[in-house]
Motif scaffolding. Sequence first.
Motif, PDB file in Angstrom:
ATOM      1  N   ASP A  93      74.456  74.847  20.661  1.00  0.00           N
ATOM      2  CA  ASP A  93      73.879  74.553  21.979  1.00  0.00           C
ATOM      3  C   ASP A  93      75.007  74.186  22.936  1.00  0.00           C
TER       4      ASP A  93
ATOM      5  N   SER B 240      64.015  79.557  23.610  1.00  0.00           N
ATOM      6  CA  SER B 240      64.522  78.583  22.647  1.00  0.00           C
ATOM      7  C   SER B 240      63.586  78.434  21.461  1.00  0.00           C
TER       8      SER B 240
ATOM      9  N   ARG C 207      64.640  78.868  17.501  1.00  0.00           N
ATOM     10  CA  ARG C 207      64.387  77.904  16.419  1.00  0.00           C
ATOM     11  C   ARG C 207      63.597  78.539  15.277  1.00  0.00           C
TER      12      ARG C 207
ATOM     13  N   ASP D 238      72.408  78.813  22.249  1.00  0.00           N
ATOM     14  CA  ASP D 238      71.451  78.517  23.313  1.00  0.00           C
ATOM     15  C   ASP D 238      72.169  78.117  24.598  1.00  0.00           C
ATOM     16  N   GLU D 239      71.521  78.470  25.738  1.00  0.00           N
ATOM     17  CA  GLU D 239      72.041  78.178  27.072  1.00  0.00           C
ATOM     18  C   GLU D 239      73.458  78.743  27.228  1.00  0.00           C
TER      19      GLU D 239
END
Length: 409
Positions: free
Chosen positions: A216, A192, A196, A257-258
Amino acid sequence: MDRGQPSPEPAAAAPAAPGPSVIAPLRAVVRLRRRVCLLRKRRLLPPGVGPDFQALAPRADADLPRFFTFDGPAELSSRTPRKRRRRSRVVLYPETSRKYRPRAEQRSRAQHCLLLLVAIVGFQVLNAIENLDDNAQRYDLDGLEKVLQRAVFGQPAAIGRIMALLRDYLATHVHSRPLLLALHGPSGVGKSHVGRLLARHFRAVLEDGALVLQYDARHHCPEPRAAQDCREELARRVADVVAQAEEEEKTPLLVLDEVELLPPAVLDELHGFLQPQRSHHFRNAIYVLLSGAGGAEITRFVLQNASRALPLRLDGAHGARAEEELSTGLRALLVREHPLWQAAAIVPFLLLDKRDVVNCFRDEMAGEGFFPEQARAELLAAQLNYYRVAGHEFAVTGCKQVVAKVNLL
């Protein structure tokens, strides 16, 4: 008869004076000829010898030499005279003479067309090379690499792999397919954080925050929400970003993300963005998928290599083979979940050892205004849990708890 009067009868004929004759010139020519012959004889004879010497001298033998040698007549007769080679004379032309060359054959017009075509192709190649350099300089990839190396700890092979893929893709603006980066690893290894940093860098170089999309799964598609709504929202947002990027002739960045928490319908929509039948502006985009899927496989790989005393860093010849083995295993595992991972460039993130965790503490302490003391950072790192294998200590949660520990200071 009187003397005073002329006699009518002709006088007796007296002897007439000789007129002009040809005898005198002939005699002069003969005398000149004799004199010339005499002069020639005098030149050929040695000095002091009269002109009659040649006629009175006994005739010399033809076999005897004209000069004195110690060889006898028999030896002289046995010798064969040498033949002199005649030197070829170089013909010199005066400088003022005009030299004529044969007329050149008439060239075909196709040859001129071929030369023109080669010049056009060469110009296009040079222009393409300049465009490649300009397109790569727009994104400042050298600066991005320095930022990642300074801010991400314990992942040199992953950073090198990401930068190689970005340089290869951003070398040109026209692409046949989008770039799909899949960063996989256990929790706390820096996935992560890299996402960013990539988003921050692309916002700066593109000078437009709308060309960078951060999605996200926990925030934009929580579990109570319907999967179809998440799919439609993601499709709309991605379409807006790629359409605007096509107008500005830039390459957008989309960070998700995820991804392991996304429903299968959303993964199907992502997979549809990669299909060749989609419009061309969907092909000019960079997708970065951050996922913890395969973290157990990566953990097992690191611990097994540590116990076998194998290289833990994926660099060098052994590291390249280890990375290929790990990526192949991860791809086979992920493709069972969804075919999206078949087209992805998988970049594994390894476990962090205790030294990397200490560096995370020092960096976070400096960012919060504390003095990054080494002893204090080591004391904080000792409070975490580690896998201890063959003298190595690997953090179970990586740098996940670093921020919370520093905030307690």
